[in-house]
Motif scaffolding. Structure first.
Motif, PDB file in Angstrom:
ATOM      1  N   LEU A  15       0.872  -1.170   0.000  1.00 21.21           N
ATOM      2  CA  LEU A  15       0.000   0.000   0.000  1.00 21.21           C
ATOM      3  C   LEU A  15       0.906   1.214   0.000  1.00 21.21           C
ATOM      4  CD1 LEU A  15      -2.795  -0.710   2.640  1.00 21.21           C
ATOM      5  CD2 LEU A  15      -2.840  -1.066   0.175  1.00 21.21           C
ATOM      6  N   LEU A  16       0.742   2.067  -0.992  1.00 19.17           N
ATOM      7  CA  LEU A  16       1.557   3.258  -1.132  1.00 19.17           C
ATOM      8  C   LEU A  16       0.665   4.481  -1.001  1.00 19.17           C
ATOM      9  CD1 LEU A  16       4.000   5.003  -2.025  1.00 19.17           C
ATOM     10  CD2 LEU A  16       3.351   4.475  -4.381  1.00 19.17           C
ATOM     11  N   LEU A  27       7.178   6.025  -7.665  1.00 17.93           N
ATOM     12  CA  LEU A  27       7.328   4.970  -6.655  1.00 17.93           C
ATOM     13  C   LEU A  27       6.559   3.718  -7.054  1.00 17.93           C
ATOM     14  CD1 LEU A  27       7.051   7.088  -3.378  1.00 17.93           C
ATOM     15  CD2 LEU A  27       9.133   6.263  -4.513  1.00 17.93           C
ATOM     16  N   THR A  28       5.372   3.897  -7.616  1.00 14.57           N
ATOM     17  CA  THR A  28       4.573   2.748  -8.067  1.00 14.57           C
ATOM     18  C   THR A  28       5.325   1.979  -9.148  1.00 14.57           C
ATOM     19  OG1 THR A  28       2.495   3.868  -7.538  1.00 14.57           O
ATOM     20  CG2 THR A  28       2.377   2.059  -9.117  1.00 14.57           C
ATOM     21  N   LEU A  29       5.847   2.683 -10.136  1.00 15.26           N
ATOM     22  CA  LEU A  29       6.597   2.049 -11.220  1.00 15.26           C
ATOM     23  C   LEU A  29       7.837   1.337 -10.679  1.00 15.26           C
ATOM     24  CD1 LEU A  29       7.007   1.563 -14.252  1.00 15.26           C
ATOM     25  CD2 LEU A  29       8.207   3.755 -14.349  1.00 15.26           C
ATOM     26  N   THR A  30       8.566   1.991  -9.794  1.00 12.08           N
ATOM     27  CA  THR A  30       9.779   1.398  -9.213  1.00 12.08           C
ATOM     28  C   THR A  30       9.461   0.107  -8.472  1.00 12.08           C
ATOM     29  OG1 THR A  30      10.817   3.568  -9.000  1.00 12.08           O
ATOM     30  CG2 THR A  30      11.680   1.810  -7.593  1.00 12.08           C
ATOM     31  N   LEU A  31       8.425   0.135  -7.649  1.00 13.48           N
ATOM     32  CA  LEU A  31       8.062  -1.056  -6.875  1.00 13.48           C
ATOM     33  C   LEU A  31       7.480  -2.152  -7.765  1.00 13.48           C
ATOM     34  CD1 LEU A  31       6.609   0.752  -3.750  1.00 13.48           C
ATOM     35  CD2 LEU A  31       8.768  -0.536  -3.895  1.00 13.48           C
ATOM     36  N   ALA A  32       6.729  -1.774  -8.787  1.00 11.73           N
ATOM     37  CA  ALA A  32       6.192  -2.773  -9.721  1.00 11.73           C
ATOM     38  C   ALA A  32       7.332  -3.457 -10.471  1.00 11.73           C
ATOM     39  CB  ALA A  32       5.213  -2.121 -10.689  1.00 11.73           C
ATOM     40  N   ARG A  33       8.317  -2.690 -10.883  1.00 13.03           N
ATOM     41  CA  ARG A  33       9.483  -3.284 -11.565  1.00 13.03           C
ATOM     42  C   ARG A  33      10.271  -4.206 -10.636  1.00 13.03           C
ATOM     43  NH1 ARG A  33      11.778   1.795 -15.135  1.00 13.03           N
ATOM     44  NH2 ARG A  33      10.257   1.585 -16.813  1.00 13.03           N
ATOM     45  N   ALA A  34      10.166  -3.971  -9.337  1.00 17.79           N
ATOM     46  CA  ALA A  34      10.837  -4.825  -8.351  1.00 17.79           C
ATOM     47  C   ALA A  34       9.997  -6.060  -8.015  1.00 17.79           C
ATOM     48  CB  ALA A  34      11.128  -4.028  -7.085  1.00 17.79           C
ATOM     49  N   GLY A  35       8.860  -6.209  -8.689  1.00 17.76           N
ATOM     50  CA  GLY A  35       8.045  -7.405  -8.503  1.00 17.76           C
ATOM     51  C   GLY A  35       6.929  -7.285  -7.488  1.00 17.76           C
ATOM     52  N   CYS A  36       6.591  -6.077  -7.087  1.00 18.16           N
ATOM     53  CA  CYS A  36       5.538  -5.862  -6.091  1.00 18.16           C
ATOM     54  C   CYS A  36       4.216  -5.525  -6.770  1.00 18.16           C
ATOM     55  CB  CYS A  36       5.918  -4.711  -5.158  1.00 18.16           C
ATOM     56  SG  CYS A  36       7.430  -4.990  -4.229  1.00 18.16           S
TER      57      CYS A  36
END
Length: 150
Positions: A15-16, A27-36
């Protein structure tokens, strides 16, 4: 007779809560690219509503694996929502972000159970490493916050 298959591991659910639209998207893109799997929320009210709708609170939504929240947002602050998270018995890690991190804010976050505190502007590699670390570390009442330095 059908045998039950092992369940697929789900990506970490984050949850961001960030009121700055551009930073929230980054931040959403960064975390999605990290597999979240990221649920991006605009403010403390949305974060509070989501927390109150989790199964821990009797609602239909799966609890998150981690909450990443700005401190200063319209409506409820990240610290006010952290109080709600603790009161609800939702023991996922909470990482606090702030561009205005004074000693009183850090102490309040620590006292309320935040697991980490990151200063803005946040280094995206540090953010990703912190999220991975916090998700892999057991959390519960009484565990101490760590400050993350770039």
């Amino acid at each position: 007779m059908l045998s039950s298959l092992p369940s697929e591991p789900h990506p970490p659910r984050i949850l961001l809560a960030e009121d700055d639209a551009e930073l929230r998207a980054l931040l959403t893109l960064t975390l999605a690219r990290a597999g979240c799997a990221v649920v991006a929320l605009e403010d403390g009210f949305e974060l509070s509503d989501y927390v109150s709708l989790t199964k821990v609170c009797g609602g239909p939504l799966q609890p998150p694996d981690l909450i990443l929240s700005d401190v200063r947002m319209p409506g409820l602050t990240g610290l006010e929502v952290l109080t709600q998270v603790q009161a609800a018995g939702l023991f996922c890690p909470v990482v606090i972000l702030s561009a205005f991190a004074d000693d009183a804010t850090r102490e309040a976050a620590r006292r309320l159970g935040a697991s980490a505190f990151l200063d803005k502007p946040v280094d995206l590699d540090v953010l990703t490493a912190t999220v991975r670390q916090e998700i892999s570390t057991p959390h519960g009442p009484g565990l101490r916050m760590r400050e993350v330095l770039p």
